[in-house]
Write a protein that holds these residues in place. Structure first.
Motif, PDB file in Angstrom:
ATOM      1  N   GLN A  31       0.856  -1.168   0.000  1.00  0.00           N
ATOM      2  CA  GLN A  31       0.000   0.000   0.000  1.00  0.00           C
ATOM      3  C   GLN A  31       0.886   1.209   0.000  1.00  0.00           C
ATOM      4  N   SER A  32       0.526   2.186  -0.772  1.00  0.00           N
ATOM      5  CA  SER A  32       1.353   3.375  -0.773  1.00  0.00           C
ATOM      6  C   SER A  32       0.596   4.484  -0.093  1.00  0.00           C
ATOM      7  N   SER A  33       1.281   5.508   0.249  1.00  0.00           N
ATOM      8  CA  SER A  33       0.561   6.644   0.792  1.00  0.00           C
ATOM      9  C   SER A  33      -0.077   7.381  -0.370  1.00  0.00           C
ATOM     10  N   SER A  34      -0.836   8.409  -0.027  1.00  0.00           N
ATOM     11  CA  SER A  34      -1.599   9.044  -1.093  1.00  0.00           C
ATOM     12  C   SER A  34      -0.835  10.098  -1.843  1.00  0.00           C
ATOM     13  N   GLN A  35       0.368  10.311  -1.498  1.00  0.00           N
ATOM     14  CA  GLN A  35       1.113  11.321  -2.227  1.00  0.00           C
ATOM     15  C   GLN A  35       1.326  10.795  -3.636  1.00  0.00           C
ATOM     16  N   PHE A  36       1.226  11.719  -4.564  1.00  0.00           N
ATOM     17  CA  PHE A  36       1.489  11.288  -5.932  1.00  0.00           C
ATOM     18  C   PHE A  36       2.972  11.004  -6.085  1.00  0.00           C
TER      19      PHE A  36
ATOM     20  N   GLU B 232      -7.824  23.734   5.146  1.00  0.00           N
ATOM     21  CA  GLU B 232      -6.607  23.021   5.540  1.00  0.00           C
ATOM     22  C   GLU B 232      -6.888  21.571   5.966  1.00  0.00           C
ATOM     23  N   GLN B 233      -8.119  21.280   6.345  1.00  0.00           N
ATOM     24  CA  GLN B 233      -8.438  19.924   6.795  1.00  0.00           C
ATOM     25  C   GLN B 233      -9.150  19.149   5.683  1.00  0.00           C
ATOM     26  N   ASP B 234      -8.661  17.948   5.429  1.00  0.00           N
ATOM     27  CA  ASP B 234      -9.266  17.203   4.328  1.00  0.00           C
ATOM     28  C   ASP B 234     -10.707  16.791   4.640  1.00  0.00           C
ATOM     29  N   SER B 235     -11.031  16.659   5.934  1.00  0.00           N
ATOM     30  CA  SER B 235     -12.402  16.292   6.296  1.00  0.00           C
ATOM     31  C   SER B 235     -13.398  17.375   5.888  1.00  0.00           C
ATOM     32  N   GLN B 266      -9.328  20.673  -9.056  1.00  0.00           N
ATOM     33  CA  GLN B 266      -8.380  20.655  -7.949  1.00  0.00           C
ATOM     34  C   GLN B 266      -8.712  19.513  -6.975  1.00  0.00           C
ATOM     35  N   ALA B 267     -10.023  19.278  -6.741  1.00  0.00           N
ATOM     36  CA  ALA B 267     -10.422  18.216  -5.820  1.00  0.00           C
ATOM     37  C   ALA B 267     -10.035  16.847  -6.371  1.00  0.00           C
ATOM     38  N   ALA B 268     -10.156  16.682  -7.687  1.00  0.00           N
ATOM     39  CA  ALA B 268      -9.846  15.388  -8.281  1.00  0.00           C
ATOM     40  C   ALA B 268      -8.358  15.071  -8.187  1.00  0.00           C
ATOM     41  N   GLU B 269      -7.560  16.115  -7.925  1.00  0.00           N
ATOM     42  CA  GLU B 269      -6.119  15.873  -7.787  1.00  0.00           C
ATOM     43  C   GLU B 269      -5.633  16.231  -6.395  1.00  0.00           C
ATOM     44  N   ASP B 270      -6.541  16.278  -5.454  1.00  0.00           N
ATOM     45  CA  ASP B 270      -6.185  16.658  -4.091  1.00  0.00           C
ATOM     46  C   ASP B 270      -5.090  15.745  -3.554  1.00  0.00           C
ATOM     47  N   LYS B 271      -4.283  16.293  -2.646  1.00  0.00           N
ATOM     48  CA  LYS B 271      -3.216  15.435  -2.135  1.00  0.00           C
ATOM     49  C   LYS B 271      -3.724  14.413  -1.129  1.00  0.00           C
ATOM     50  N   SER B 272      -4.907  14.614  -0.607  1.00  0.00           N
ATOM     51  CA  SER B 272      -5.459  13.627   0.310  1.00  0.00           C
ATOM     52  C   SER B 272      -6.335  12.622  -0.445  1.00  0.00           C
ATOM     53  N   TRP B 273      -6.067  11.355  -0.196  1.00  0.00           N
ATOM     54  CA  TRP B 273      -6.846  10.329  -0.898  1.00  0.00           C
ATOM     55  C   TRP B 273      -8.312  10.366  -0.502  1.00  0.00           C
ATOM     56  N   ARG B 274      -8.609  10.867   0.681  1.00  0.00           N
ATOM     57  CA  ARG B 274     -10.019  10.911   1.098  1.00  0.00           C
ATOM     58  C   ARG B 274     -10.840  11.808   0.183  1.00  0.00           C
ATOM     59  N   VAL B 275     -10.225  12.930  -0.220  1.00  0.00           N
ATOM     60  CA  VAL B 275     -10.937  13.848  -1.109  1.00  0.00           C
ATOM     61  C   VAL B 275     -11.098  13.218  -2.487  1.00  0.00           C
ATOM     62  N   ARG B 276     -10.015  12.612  -2.980  1.00  0.00           N
ATOM     63  CA  ARG B 276     -10.116  11.981  -4.304  1.00  0.00           C
ATOM     64  C   ARG B 276     -11.128  10.840  -4.268  1.00  0.00           C
ATOM     65  N   GLU B 311      -3.743   5.142  -4.818  1.00  0.00           N
ATOM     66  CA  GLU B 311      -4.366   4.558  -3.630  1.00  0.00           C
ATOM     67  C   GLU B 311      -5.479   3.594  -4.041  1.00  0.00           C
ATOM     68  N   ALA B 312      -5.367   2.361  -3.566  1.00  0.00           N
ATOM     69  CA  ALA B 312      -6.337   1.332  -3.966  1.00  0.00           C
ATOM     70  C   ALA B 312      -7.771   1.735  -3.639  1.00  0.00           C
ATOM     71  N   GLU B 313      -7.927   2.367  -2.493  1.00  0.00           N
ATOM     72  CA  GLU B 313      -9.256   2.802  -2.058  1.00  0.00           C
ATOM     73  C   GLU B 313      -9.940   3.641  -3.150  1.00  0.00           C
ATOM     74  N   VAL B 314      -9.168   4.551  -3.728  1.00  0.00           N
ATOM     75  CA  VAL B 314      -9.698   5.453  -4.748  1.00  0.00           C
ATOM     76  C   VAL B 314      -9.990   4.686  -6.036  1.00  0.00           C
ATOM     77  N   ARG B 315      -9.070   3.818  -6.412  1.00  0.00           N
ATOM     78  CA  ARG B 315      -9.295   3.034  -7.629  1.00  0.00           C
ATOM     79  C   ARG B 315     -10.570   2.204  -7.509  1.00  0.00           C
ATOM     80  N   ALA B 316     -10.758   1.611  -6.332  1.00  0.00           N
ATOM     81  CA  ALA B 316     -11.950   0.782  -6.139  1.00  0.00           C
ATOM     82  C   ALA B 316     -13.224   1.616  -6.280  1.00  0.00           C
ATOM     83  N   ALA B 317     -13.211   2.798  -5.683  1.00  0.00           N
ATOM     84  CA  ALA B 317     -14.391   3.656  -5.776  1.00  0.00           C
ATOM     85  C   ALA B 317     -14.661   4.040  -7.224  1.00  0.00           C
TER      86      ALA B 317
END
Lengths: 467, 609
Positions: A31-36, B232-235, B266-276, B311-317
């Motif tokens: 698993q990788s982190s979410s950084q590109f 500043e918070q991804d939530s 910008q959201a689709a490329e957010d650095k946090s996987w939760r947003v993506r 991130e697998a989580e994002v790919r699955a979604a």
């Protein structure tokens, strides 16, 4: 940037029934982190000479260059990529750690932003999704950080930097600011306990050295806790943050500010409601007791808070509450005890009659505590009537012989304390029970009549009364 | 008892208030849950003394309100009690005298909306939203809106959080000055200091936008949206993605590009996987909201990126949305977009390293065949289906099997059976029982689509072994008695001689299920002899199941066979040494007589498990 997480440490439990362990053992997680990541391209760093090999005047310049090189972050999920460069960065980091520990005069003003930049590039990242959907810190093995070989050295370096004699907070505060602290606090959610341990030290140093950030840090911890309690019930670093708070509370000036009292009542007390309490209960109880030692007048709101959130279905938590309560009673002032004794002993009486023997046992152990015993003795005229009926009933009908034995001891103690009252209560026990039953019946009748009334009236005024 | 109009001194208000304050939480909770009863009881008293029913109800309120307030202010109460109270108050309009007096309910609900416990607070807000509809426009401005304002400027985050949920219900019905104030309050909360409040505001942003005038959506909402989406918070940021859907729906097409798209990109490329992840999860909604043109230019590349996310989580979604996304593409270049942009990504996902990604894809991938048509399906999709049918992860195989029907519609039975059937038959012997079970469960469906081949029969055999009698029945209904006689019945009867008694019992269970569908002839001639023979089995469980089976198939048999063959055997079993055998035999004897009259017994309720 890369890269967090995880090769699941397949320390498999021999529990044949746990499906989780089976799944974990089989699945080789990567698993990788979410950084590109910059994909595919190999990373090249030009090797620099060792710091000790260049003359002293040139060292600061070289130090900066090395810091810049260490901003490069490697992908640790791909265990085969960039092996040479990973090793080079590791040795450079090691050199930097030694350098900040022993050298003098290296910390030029230009070095501060570079240090902070290097640390930020390496440690700040969005934490990866948890390995299992519902990561249970009590059951599951934590997911370990894959890039730890570098990360550990970066943390080590940062701590040495903060602790260095040459370190000047007045310069550093331009770079170690609120935004930096906020990102640092988010990392406390890391599943890797090694990382959280380093973070604890880092945050503690920052809190100690940057007076301007203290209020901000406390407020953000507040927010993390409130979110944890009321929104997600998930945050891995609660115990570590509480540990830091424990030492912070210790240093609070008296009289306590309203902000601190609010923190106690509105944040620390509600933390008791969380399901995973066992993971941070020791640290939480320590904080609470610290507060009460600072300001004994807070005892009443604290105990009332605990009674409000007293666990209803979880015996394991009940035992923890009883433990914490004993810690509080150990430091309670007799004047405070009097204020709270009635609701407190009503609860203890309920615990003593718990069918779960560990709960009953933990409550009955209070009678082995000399200080608590002396408080009970002083107030036996109030406490004995509250406790009597449960004790009397259990002595007759509890299933566990050990509990019955303990209860006999308690009853004996009460008898010695106040024999007149004891005899009186024994005599009236039966009639009291009957009176209770009668009252119960009256209540039932009252409600029944009310319901009849509603029915009749409902029929009459159909439509006005919602059902 | 004297009755409702006689002796109401029985219910002096003090007694009732005492109940509401009882020391025992459970009793207190009970009485709160019956608040309407209390109100009613009080009402009757007033009816009698004051005669004016209207005023009575009003008085009920005053007395009652006192009671409620005293609870809230004097007792540090259990959240559970407060929750019940918050819920009750939402249904109290009629009991306080109708819409005219509904504002009287606001003070207690306001207190409840500031409580710490989220559940209580949410319920109070829900009740407030409900009763807001019962306010007249004037009352809304005089009573309700000030409450919202007080909450919005409360000290502790709880009241501000609650306020966020109340703006949208009062906004449409107040004057324009008040509207301006409401907008201002909402703006303030969107930049609140506490992330909890910003999250609450962000989650209500879409709802609030919907009630605003379009001009204000453009001027106010967009700037708030942009700010929250770069919080500043991804939530907080991820909640802005949700709002994006509603906002995009409200705006005219020509404004979308400049007002919404920069933020969405910008959201689709957010650095946090939760947003993506959130973007991926809401992709179909977003697609519909922004329309075909933007979808083509922007969302297609964005979707490709999400399918390739690290991130697998994002790919699955994202994989989950493949079918819906393709379906909603503009028709004129749908095929071309899928073939050149989407399919290559899909191909990669088939061999993804993460099983959740693969299984998410497997649950929707079959849907692509309807969109792409026969030729493309055969050329491009079938190899993917095959690969997934052989995937190492059972979940993936399962998801493919469960969706076979839509492929059949496109490419027809012949292609399907040629290309996929071998793999399916292989799965009937899969090591994972879940997969076998899925095959069996889908068998009637498969049977509808696949020709009767030998391989299908092999699947049937497995079904028999697994005792999936219910499916057997459906199959026989589909293919008729003759088919059953030739393929199933011999297999079933063959198992009567199995050394394992569990398998021998399976024979009986199958017969129970099949006899009705097979009809009298087959049952009497082929099945009955086997059943009767098994009455001599040495295992008692088999014998009493014989008795049960005889009772079950009795209605199908002709009366001659019943009398001459079944009856003697049952009578013999009724004298068995085993207690249970005896019991069931006797049951069967008396039962058979009854069933002769009543004709039909449902076979389903007596399945073996």
């Amino acid at each position: 940037m890369s890269s967090a997480a995880t090769t699941s440490p397949s320390v498999d439990k021999v529990d044949g029934f746990s499906r989780k362990s089976v799944r974990k053992a089989k699945q080789k997680r990567s698993q990788s982190s979410s950084q590109f990541r910059a994909q595919g391209k190999p990373i090249e760093l030009t090797p620099l000479p060792l710091l000790k090999d260049v003359p002293a005047p040139e060292q600061p310049e070289l130090f900066l260059k090395k810091l810049q090189q260490c901003c490069t972050v490697f992908d640790f999920i791909d265990t085969l990529s960039d092996l040479k460069m990973k090793e080079y960065k590791r040795s450079t980091l090691n050199e930097l750690v030694d350098y900040v520990t022993v050298s003098r005069g290296y910390l030029t003003e230009q070095a501060y932003p570079e240090v902070v930049k290097m640390v930020s590039h390496n440690i700040f990242r969005t934490l990866p999704p948890s390995d299992s959907n519902e990561f249970d810190p009590e059951e599951d093995e934590p997911t370990l950080e894959a890039s730890w070989p570098h990360l550990q050295l970066v943390y080590e370096f940062f701590i040495r930097f903060l602790e260095s004699q040459e370190f000047q907070p007045s310069i550093a505060k331009k770079y170690i600011d609120q935004k930096f602290v906020l990102q640092l606090l988010e990392l406390f959610d890391s599943e890797d306990p090694r990382e959280r341990d380093y973070l604890k030290t880092v945050l503690h140093r920052i809190y100690g050295k940057f007076l301007g950030l203290r209020a901000f840090i406390r407020k953000q911890i507040n927010n993390i806790f409130l979110r944890f309690v009321y929104e997600t019930e998930h945050f891995n670093g609660v115990a570590e943050l509480l540990e830091i708070l424990g030492s912070i509370i210790n240093g609070f000036a008296l009289p306590l500010k309203a902000e601190h009292k609010q923190f106690l009542v509105k944040v620390l007390i509600p933390l008791h409601t969380v399901r995973s309490l066992s993971l941070f209960h020791a640290q939480l109880a320590y904080c609470i007791v610290q507060f009460l030692e600072k300001d004994p007048t807070l005892t009443e709101p604290v105990i009332r808070g605990l009674l409000k959130f007293w666990p209803k279905t979880c015996s394991q938590k009940e035992v923890m509450f009883l433990g914490e309560l004993e810690e509080i009673l150990d430091v309670i002032e007799p004047t405070q005890f009097v204020k709270i004794q009635e609701p407190l002993f009503k609860q203890i009486s309920r615990c003593v009659s718990s069918p779960h023997f560990q709960v009953a046992e933990r409550a009955l152990y209070y009678w082995n505590n000399e200080y608590i015993m002396s408080l009970i003795e002083e107030n036996s005229s109030v406490i004995l009537p509250i406790m009597f009926s449960s004790l009397y009933r259990i002595s007759k009908e509890h299933w566990n012989p050990a509990i019955v034995a303990l209860v006999y001891n308690v009853l004996k103690a009460f008898m010695e304390m106040n024999s007149t009252l004891f005899d009186e209560l024994t005599a009236t026990y039966k009639s009291d029970r009957q009176r209770e039953k009668k009252k119960e019946k009256e209540r039932e009748d009252l409600w029944k009549k009310l319901e009849d009334l509603e029915l009749k009236r409902g029929l009459r005024n159909d439509g006005i009364i919602p059902t | 008892m004297a009755g409702a109009d006689g002796d109401d001194s029985l219910y002096p208000i003090a007694v009732l208030i005492d109940e509401l304050r009882n020391e025992d939480v459970q009793l207190r909770l009970n009485s709160i849950k019956k608040l309407s009863t209390i109100a009613l009881a009080l009402g009757v008293e007033r009816t009698r003394t004051e005669l004016l029913p209207f005023l009575t109800v009003l008085n009920v309120y005053f007395e009652y309100c006192l009671a409620v307030l005293s609870i809230i202010y004097t007792i540090y109460d259990e959240d559970e009690v407060l929750l019940a109270l918050a819920e009750q108050l939402g249904n109290f309009t009629m009991l306080v005298g109708g819409p005219e007096y509904v504002h009287c309910l606001l003070p207690p609900l306001e207190s409840l909306a500031t409580v710490e416990e989220t559940v209580v607070r949410d319920k109070a807000v829900e009740s407030l939203r409900k009763i807001s509809q019962e306010h007249s426009p004037v009352d809304l401005e005089v009573h309700f809106e000030p409450l919202v304002k007080r909450l919005a400027s409360g000290d502790w985050f709880t009241s501000r959080t609650s306020a966020c949920g109340l703006f949208s219900v009062c906004y449409p019905r107040v004057s324009s000055t008040v509207k301006a104030e409401i907008r201002q309050h909402f703006r303030t909360l969107c930049s609140d200091d506490t992330p909890m409040v910003r999250r609450a505001a962000a989650s209500k942003l879409g709802e609030f936008a919907k009630v605003l005038e379009l001009d204000y959506v453009k001027s106010d909402i967009i700037s708030l949206f942009t700010a929250l989406a770069s919080d500043e918070q991804d939530s907080v940021r991820l909640l802005a993605v949700e709002a994006c859907v509603s906002i995009a729906t409200l705006l005219p097409q020509e404004d979308l590009e400049s007002l919404v798209m920069p933020t969405l990109r910008q959201a689709a490329e957010d650095k946090s996987w939760r947003v993506r992840y959130m973007v991926a999860d809401k992709f179909s909604e977003l697609q519909k909201a922004v329309g075909p043109e933007i979808t083509k230019n922007d969302l297609v590349p964005a979707f490709q990126n999400l399918l390739k996310d690290c991130e697998a989580e994002v790919r699955a979604a994202a994989a989950n949305k493949v079918k819906e996304f393709c379906e909603n593409l503009p028709e004129e270049n749908r095929e071309q977009i899928i073939m050149t942009h989407i399919l290559p990504c899909v191909k990669e996902l088939v061999s993804d390293t993460n099983q959740h990604v693969k299984s998410a894809l497997a649950s929707v991938i079959m849907g692509l065949s309807t969109i792409l048509g026969k030729d493309n399906t055969i050329e491009h999709l079938l190899p993917l289906f095959l690969a997934q049918l052989k995937d190492e992860c059972p979940e993936v195989r399962l998801n493919i099997i469960s969706n076979l029907d839509c492929v059949n519609e496109v490419i027809g039975i012949r292609q399907l059976s040629q290309s996929l059937l071998p793999a399916i038959v292989e799965l009937a012997e899969d090591a994972k029982w879940r997969v076998r079970l899925a095959i069996i469960e889908y068998m009637p469906l498969l049977a509808g689509q696949l020709p009767l081949t030998k391989s299908l029969c092999r699947v049937v055999v497995y079904a028999i072994r697994e005792a999936a009698t219910c499916n057997l029945m459906k199959l026989v209904e589909k293919f008729g008695a003759e088919w059953a006689q030739n393929t199933i019945v011999p297999k079933v009867l063959g198992m009567a001689n199995d050394p394992n008694y569990l398998h021998r019992m399976t024979t009986l269970f199958c017969i129970n299920a099949l006899s009705e569908a097979c009809g009298q002839d087959i049952t009497t001639k082929q099945m009955l002899p086997v059943v009767l023979k098994m009455s001599n089995d040495q295992v008692a469980n088999v014998r009493f199941n014989v008795a049960k089976s005889l009772q079950k198939i009795g209605p199908v048999l002709d009366s001659n066979a019943l009398q001459t063959e079944v009856k003697p055997v049952l009578e013999k079993l009724a004298t068995d040494t085993d207690m249970d055998v005896k019991y069931f035999a006797q049951e069967a004897i008396s039962g058979t007589r009854f069933t002769l009259a009543s004709l039909h017994i449902s076979t389903k309720s007596d399945l073996p498990f």
